[in-house]
Design a protein around this motif. Structure first.
Motif, PDB file in Angstrom:
ATOM      1  N   GLU A  16       0.834  -1.213   0.000  1.00  0.00           N
ATOM      2  CA  GLU A  16       0.000   0.000   0.000  1.00  0.00           C
ATOM      3  C   GLU A  16       0.863   1.256   0.000  1.00  0.00           C
ATOM      4  O   GLU A  16       0.468   2.286  -0.558  1.00  0.00           O
ATOM      5  N   LEU A  17       2.026   1.165   0.631  1.00  0.00           N
ATOM      6  CA  LEU A  17       2.943   2.307   0.698  1.00  0.00           C
ATOM      7  C   LEU A  17       3.806   2.428  -0.556  1.00  0.00           C
ATOM      8  O   LEU A  17       4.644   3.315  -0.650  1.00  0.00           O
ATOM      9  N   GLY A  18       3.604   1.515  -1.499  1.00  0.00           N
ATOM     10  CA  GLY A  18       4.315   1.601  -2.775  1.00  0.00           C
ATOM     11  C   GLY A  18       5.611   0.821  -2.838  1.00  0.00           C
ATOM     12  O   GLY A  18       6.372   0.975  -3.803  1.00  0.00           O
ATOM     13  N   LEU A  19       5.886  -0.013  -1.842  1.00  0.00           N
ATOM     14  CA  LEU A  19       7.121  -0.785  -1.852  1.00  0.00           C
ATOM     15  C   LEU A  19       6.946  -2.038  -2.705  1.00  0.00           C
ATOM     16  O   LEU A  19       5.852  -2.589  -2.819  1.00  0.00           O
ATOM     17  N   LEU A  20       8.019  -2.499  -3.270  1.00  0.00           N
ATOM     18  CA  LEU A  20       7.993  -3.649  -4.172  1.00  0.00           C
ATOM     19  C   LEU A  20       8.341  -4.932  -3.428  1.00  0.00           C
ATOM     20  O   LEU A  20       9.239  -5.662  -3.828  1.00  0.00           O
TER      21      LEU A  20
END
Length: 83
Positions: A16-20
């Motif tokens: 959700e925080l954009g981490l892969l």
């Protein structure tokens, strides 16, 4: 909540925080985490699991998904008072 459930929460929240992140061995910082996303993760963890469940020092020291989940799980363990 079992550790694997906490790991799932950490994985979902990191995404959700954009981490892969892809798995429990992925490192928060290696997958794109930075100081801003760290603050957001800590705030979300405290909202979900209670205050002081994940400190900035803990996040830096144990920054894999599995390590973050273990830290949160350990913070939820009942404390024992020794005489």
């Amino acid at each position: 909540m079992a550790s694997t459930e906490i790991e799932s929460w950490v994985l979902d929240t990191c995404r959700e925080l954009g981490l892969l992140v892809e798995g429990s061995g992925d490192d928060f910082f290696d997958t794109g985490g930075n100081s801003l996303t760290a603050v957001k993760l800590i705030a979300k963890a405290e909202e979900r699991f209670g205050e002081d469940c994940l400190s900035p020092d803990d996040l830096f020291d144990r920054s894999t998904v599995k390590g973050i989940a273990a830290t949160i799980r350990a913070s939820r363990a009942p404390s024992r008072v020794l005489d």
